[in-house]
Design an enzyme around this catalytic site. Structure first.
Site, PDB file in Angstrom:
ATOM      1  N   HIS A 122     -21.769  10.274 -23.947  1.00  0.00           N
ATOM      2  CA  HIS A 122     -20.608  11.108 -23.735  1.00  0.00           C
ATOM      3  C   HIS A 122     -21.049  12.919 -23.673  1.00  0.00           C
ATOM      4  O   HIS A 122     -20.761  13.468 -22.983  1.00  0.00           O
ATOM      5  CB  HIS A 122     -19.687  11.249 -24.607  1.00  0.00           C
ATOM      6  N   HIS A 138     -19.262   8.588 -27.041  1.00  0.00           N
ATOM      7  CA  HIS A 138     -17.886   8.456 -27.503  1.00  0.00           C
ATOM      8  C   HIS A 138     -17.457   7.020 -27.702  1.00  0.00           C
ATOM      9  O   HIS A 138     -17.715   6.116 -26.971  1.00  0.00           O
ATOM     10  CB  HIS A 138     -17.362   9.034 -25.902  1.00  0.00           C
ATOM     11  N   GLY A 177     -18.410  24.944 -14.753  1.00  0.00           N
ATOM     12  CA  GLY A 177     -17.576  24.618 -15.801  1.00  0.00           C
ATOM     13  C   GLY A 177     -17.086  25.805 -16.447  1.00  0.00           C
ATOM     14  O   GLY A 177     -17.042  27.203 -15.916  1.00  0.00           O
ATOM     15  N   VAL A 178     -16.241  25.469 -17.594  1.00  0.00           N
ATOM     16  CA  VAL A 178     -15.737  26.688 -18.558  1.00  0.00           C
ATOM     17  C   VAL A 178     -16.852  27.714 -18.840  1.00  0.00           C
ATOM     18  O   VAL A 178     -16.598  28.899 -18.637  1.00  0.00           O
ATOM     19  CB  VAL A 178     -14.991  26.176 -19.640  1.00  0.00           C
ATOM     20  N   GLU A 182      -7.526  15.462 -33.746  1.00  0.00           N
ATOM     21  CA  GLU A 182      -8.444  14.565 -33.084  1.00  0.00           C
ATOM     22  C   GLU A 182      -9.419  14.271 -34.423  1.00  0.00           C
ATOM     23  O   GLU A 182      -9.360  15.016 -35.310  1.00  0.00           O
ATOM     24  CB  GLU A 182      -9.423  15.003 -31.790  1.00  0.00           C
ATOM     25  N   ARG A 222     -21.360  16.560 -32.509  1.00  0.00           N
ATOM     26  CA  ARG A 222     -20.480  17.477 -32.154  1.00  0.00           C
ATOM     27  C   ARG A 222     -19.031  17.080 -32.760  1.00  0.00           C
ATOM     28  O   ARG A 222     -18.597  15.722 -32.385  1.00  0.00           O
ATOM     29  CB  ARG A 222     -20.234  17.668 -30.622  1.00  0.00           C
ATOM     30  N   ASP A 269     -30.113  18.600 -14.716  1.00  0.00           N
ATOM     31  CA  ASP A 269     -31.109  19.621 -14.276  1.00  0.00           C
ATOM     32  C   ASP A 269     -31.312  20.955 -14.916  1.00  0.00           C
ATOM     33  O   ASP A 269     -32.489  21.267 -14.814  1.00  0.00           O
ATOM     34  CB  ASP A 269     -30.277  20.068 -12.720  1.00  0.00           C
ATOM     35  N   THR A 273     -16.173  20.091 -16.873  1.00  0.00           N
ATOM     36  CA  THR A 273     -14.999  20.540 -17.586  1.00  0.00           C
ATOM     37  C   THR A 273     -13.667  19.840 -17.106  1.00  0.00           C
ATOM     38  O   THR A 273     -12.911  19.489 -17.844  1.00  0.00           O
ATOM     39  CB  THR A 273     -14.926  22.069 -17.416  1.00  0.00           C
ATOM     40  N   ARG A 274     -13.782  19.474 -15.807  1.00  0.00           N
ATOM     41  CA  ARG A 274     -12.356  18.982 -15.333  1.00  0.00           C
ATOM     42  C   ARG A 274     -12.029  17.642 -15.900  1.00  0.00           C
ATOM     43  O   ARG A 274     -10.986  17.175 -15.954  1.00  0.00           O
ATOM     44  CB  ARG A 274     -12.362  19.047 -13.712  1.00  0.00           C
ATOM     45  N   ARG A 319     -16.971  11.104 -34.700  1.00  0.00           N
ATOM     46  CA  ARG A 319     -17.266  10.461 -33.476  1.00  0.00           C
ATOM     47  C   ARG A 319     -18.314   9.425 -33.827  1.00  0.00           C
ATOM     48  O   ARG A 319     -18.541   8.510 -33.328  1.00  0.00           O
ATOM     49  CB  ARG A 319     -17.497  11.065 -32.196  1.00  0.00           C
ATOM     50  N   GLY A 371      -8.747  15.590 -24.078  1.00  0.00           N
ATOM     51  CA  GLY A 371      -8.194  15.724 -25.422  1.00  0.00           C
ATOM     52  C   GLY A 371      -7.751  17.514 -25.227  1.00  0.00           C
ATOM     53  O   GLY A 371      -6.612  17.541 -25.508  1.00  0.00           O
TER      54      GLY A 371
END
Length: 910
Positions: free
Chosen positions: A357, A247, A25-26, A127, A392, A226, A55-56, A296, A60
């Protein structure tokens, strides 16, 4: 070290690297790119395809203070509020201050965010929990996919080794307990099959989340915890696992829906959609000042309360007022997902309910990503950096992955006392490796794959959005039963049983933490303890696994985390054998021969070069800059900009308040790590535009010199206030340019003895191109084009537009007959027609070393040759020995980490 490992066969193959990154991911790909740019050999291990991480799925966007009027301080405030009293302010400050530049570097890597068609500025949305529009997005609601695309392309272009379809199993350690690599299983679709090992001095966990612990989640099927499970078995400390963010708005697909559920991004509410019940009542209005845009945890609780009050299984998100055009352009992914399930947001409200989420906790790290095991790092959702606290803030996840990935890469690149490489495994296998703990085929029992669904249902019922002592104890008892039952049969090792075993371990630890925390805070909601209790519970829970598989739980003394590992030893200063004469910078009225600085004795004097007629720098300093190929006027302008940026029309309030006006001090610019220095005269220029009184410098080294940690580079004596005001601007450029020179030197050293030289590209920081290319020269590299007018470089887009390589070449030669023409080719058959036209240089893009040798033979000296793409420090020598003239490495300037240099005030009398 627990000695606990997954039951698995002995590794049957092995490879080695300086750094092994688990996850794509990122966080993982950014670490990989930055480490590779620093010259480290990197291997990326990913559970699916390289572009198939969590990440993909991010819709938002990425939060950063990029908009007009927004500041990192405002971003910090919003993050601390969302974190409900448990954020590490130091970690959040690092996130929000470094975030904007990290996003700009991501853009430089190739990520394309949505921009205003008229101005080209990045479009920003708002957001939940954000008081300003600061969310950059791409493809409307496909931000994660775009970031993943850009990073994957960059990783492939950099030639970084990747192992796809591989499930990481356990951590390898050396005899002193340091991380030494991982074992993994390649699941039949990678380049190697079966269980193997990657040996590395640094292991970076970037495995994403653990949403698959629950039966309904936005996470992909690969998110089975993992990384957290591996860390626990290895003996690392985890923290804040009870804080799982649900979420608020996940597409409700019916009471029996399980597995990954479609997310309806926070950005939909940010653009004005309303949360309503079946009667159309906006129940969040009045519940919080931000209504639907509350953090959230508050929105999720509001939805759950309303569901309980009305006896329904979901609420609605109403965006019908957007209209069809806005839905199609701004939220195409969400629109398609809804319509795929028979819901049209254009004409009807969307049924939504909370679902698992994001894990706010994870493997505990410090601000450099280091865990409690030396050599093991964690980054992204798998980590607990302290940024998120108990909940978060929306769109901080991608930013955290980006910022802390760069911090990890910088820490790895700075390691000067890495352990010696492990000896090569005998017979090509990884068992019984000298220097590593043996990987035993233990008799540990695995969880059968069929238990996975049962674990998820137990967790959703007992440890989901609503929790209580009763529900958590029931969940704990059910998980204990599953754990006991697995010993009745010997489950065969395999991907599904390993994943189920990881899910069970993570679930048991999460439930233990949730049961222990007797309060409601952030995304941890206890029905039996409905209030936040700062007196008893403004603490973090720290958890480790004992060798007997029981859990050790402790809590911090306060909201602050204790240090992860002991501080690094202090640097030892290196003194010079004698005091050199100080070079004086002129005072107003002094002659250039004896002075410098601004005023009468400056570069506008009659004896100085014509180009510096307007320069206010000391003539001797301006002459040194000119000799180095730099424009003194540009350097002076940059120096003024650096100071103006810091002062912003005001003054250095801290310095003015604490330092007497007439205080004078001597300070030393000192290397904190080994490297090659560049930019010393630039640092002097910045000092000279600030210093209002006597200004003396003592030059210990010159640009291009190799330096060692603790070595003095430049000593300065002047007014203390001026010195401290100029400090950051001078260090910013000195560290940046020295970092480029250091990375370039690594490439230059590898190419010694060949005719090839490493050279840069135009991938430079706006406004700093001349300086960054100068730093490349200081490191032993050479420069390519300074500007687009210096030479013609025919690339693929030019070829397409012109109708062919030869046609493009002829068009350039006809229009600009005296300009050198370079042509990029990516196949051998493109070379003859380019040669026939008389190309001055041919750029071999993404050729293998063998193809490069063929190209050299084909060209036979009729043109210069340059290799680009696929290049790493590991294979650079092979390309050079193939016979090319240049190796083009954009990473010299676009990805080089800084060289750590500090400014130390001397104590009086020292």
């Amino acid at each position: 070290m627990t000695g606990i490992r997954l039951h698995a066969p002995h590794p049957g193959w092995a490879t080695r690297a300086d750094v092994v990154v688990i996850g794509s991911g990122v966080a993982g790909l950014t670490v990989a790119l930055r480490c590779a740019a620093a010259g480290r050999k990197v291997t990326v291990v990913t559970k699916a395809r390289l572009d198939d991480g969590s990440t993909r799925w991010a819709q938002g966007g990425i939060a950063a203070a990029l908009g007009e009027g927004d500041t990192p301080g405002q971003h910090l405030d919003d993050t601390l509020v969302a974190g409900a009293g448990l954020c590490s302010e130091e970690a959040v400050r690092a996130l929000v201050t470094e975030g904007p530049d990290a996003v700009r570097r991501l853009i430089a890597t190739g990520a394309r965010f949505d921009t205003d068609a008229g101005t080209g500025e990045i479009l920003l949305t708002r957001e939940g929990g954000h008081h300003r529009r600061r969310i950059a997005h791409a493809g409307g609601d496909a931000t994660g996919a775009e970031i993943s695309r850009a990073l994957v392309e960059a990783v492939r272009a950099a030639g970084i080794e990747t192992i796809e379809h591989a499930l990481v199993l356990d951590l390898l350690k050396d005899d002193e307990g340091r991380a030494a690599g991982v074992t993994l299983h390649v699941m039949g679709e990678g380049r190697v099959d079966g269980v193997g090992a990657v040996h590395a001095r640094a292991v970076v966990l970037a495995t994403g989340g653990m949403g698959q612990v629950f039966s309904a989640t936005t996470n992909p099927a690969v998110s089975t915890g993992d990384g957290v499970a591996l860390a626990l078995r290895a003996g690392a400390e985890v923290s804040d696992l009870e804080f799982v963010q649900f979420h608020p708005t996940v597409l409700w697909l019916g009471p029996d829906a399980e597995g990954q559920q479609p997310l309806v991004s926070e950005a939909v509410r940010g653009e004005g959609a309303h949360l309503v019940d079946a009667d159309g009542h906006r129940f969040m209005v009045g519940a919080h000042e931000l209504a639907e845009l509350a953090p959230r945890d508050i929105v999720a609780k509001g939805i759950m309360r309303r569901m309980q009050e009305t006896g329904t299984e979901h609420m609605y998100l109403d965006g019908r007022h957007f209209g069809a055009e806005m839905w199609a352009s701004r939220f195409p992914t969400i629109l398609a997902a809804c319509r795929a399930h028979g819901i049209d947001p254009v004409t009807e409200p969307i049924p939504v309910a909370p679902a698992a989420h994001y894990a706010s906790g994870g493997v505990r790290t410090d601000l450099r990503g280091r865990t409690t095991i030396e050599g093991l790092y964690a980054c992204g959702e798998v980590a607990c950096t302290g940024v998120h606290g108990a909940n978060r803030l929306a769109s901080n996840s991608l930013l955290e992955g980006l910022v802390f990935a760069e911090r990890i890469a910088a820490d790895i690149a700075a390691l000067r006392h890495a352990p010696d490489p492990l000896p090569a495994p005998p017979g090509g296998t990884a068992d019984a490796l000298p220097g590593t703990s043996a990987v035993a085929e233990t008799a540990g029992f695995l969880v059968p794959p069929k238990a996975r669904l049962e674990i998820q249902r137990v967790m959703t019922a007992g440890a989901g959005v609503l929790r209580s002592a009763a529900s958590l104890r029931r969940a704990a008892a059910e998980l204990d039963r599953i754990d006991t039952e697995r010993s009745s049969t010997l489950e065969a090792p395999g991907t599904e049983s390993w994943e189920a075993t990881n899910l069970l371990l993570v679930s048991r630890v999460l439930v233990a933490a949730a049961l222990r925390r007797e309060e409601t805070r952030g995304c941890h909601w206890r029905e039996d303890f409905p209030d936040r209790d700062d007196t008893a519970w403004r603490h973090h829970l720290r958890l480790t696994l004992r060798p007997d598989r029981t859990l050790a739980v402790s809590r911090t003394d306060s909201a602050a985390f204790p240090p992860v590992i002991p501080s690094a030893p202090k640097e030892t200063s290196v003194s010079t054998p004698e005091d050199l004469a100080l070079h004086r910078i002129a005072l107003p009225g002094e002659e250039p021969a004896t002075a410098g600085g601004c005023g009468d004795g400056c570069g506008c004097g009659e004896t100085f070069v014509e180009d510096a007629m307007e320069c206010g720098l000391d003539p001797a300093l301006a002459a040194l800059l000119t000799e180095a190929g730099l424009n003194p006027l540009q350097v002076e302008d940059l120096a003024h900009l650096a100071i103006e940026e810091d002062l912003d029309g005001g003054e250095d309030v801290t310095t003015v308040a604490t330092i007497p006006e007439d205080a004078v001090a001597t300070a030393d610019f000192t290397a904190r790590e080994d490297g090659t220095v560049a930019g010393l005269r630039v640092a002097e220029a910045i000092l000279s535009v600030v210093c209002t009184d006597e200004f003396e410098v003592e030059r210990h080294v010159e640009d291009g010199d190799r330096v060692t940690a603790g070595q003095k580079l430049l000593s300065v004596r002047t007014l203390t206030r001026d010195l401290l005001t100029a400090e950051r601007g001078a260090l910013n450029l000195l560290c940046r340019l020295s970092g480029i020179a250091t990375v370039t030197r690594e490439w230059s050293d590898i190419l010694k003895g060949t005719k090839a030289a490493v050279r840069d590209t135009r991938k430079t920081t706006v406004g700093l191109r001349a300086l960054e290319k100068y730093a490349v020269r200081c490191g032993g590299g050479v420069n390519h084009r300074m500007s687009l007018s210096d030479a013609a470089l025919v690339k693929d887009n030019h070829v397409v537009a012109a109708g062919g390589v030869a046609e493009a070449f002829r068009a350039v030669r006809a229009r600009f007959p005296d300009v050198p023409v370079e042509v990029e080719v990516d196949r051998l058959d493109q070379i003859p027609p380019v040669l026939a036209e008389g190309a001055d240089l041919i750029l071999l893009d993404n050729f293998t070393p063998e193809q490069t040798r063929e190209a050299v033979e084909l060209v036979a000296g009729r043109a210069l040759l340059e290799s680009s793409g696929r290049l790493t420090l590991v294979n650079a020598r092979a390309y050079a020995e193939a016979g090319v003239d240049y190796l083009a490495v954009g990473a010299l300037t676009h990805s080089a980490p800084i060289l750590d240099i500090g400014l130390d005030l001397r104590e009086e009398g020292a």
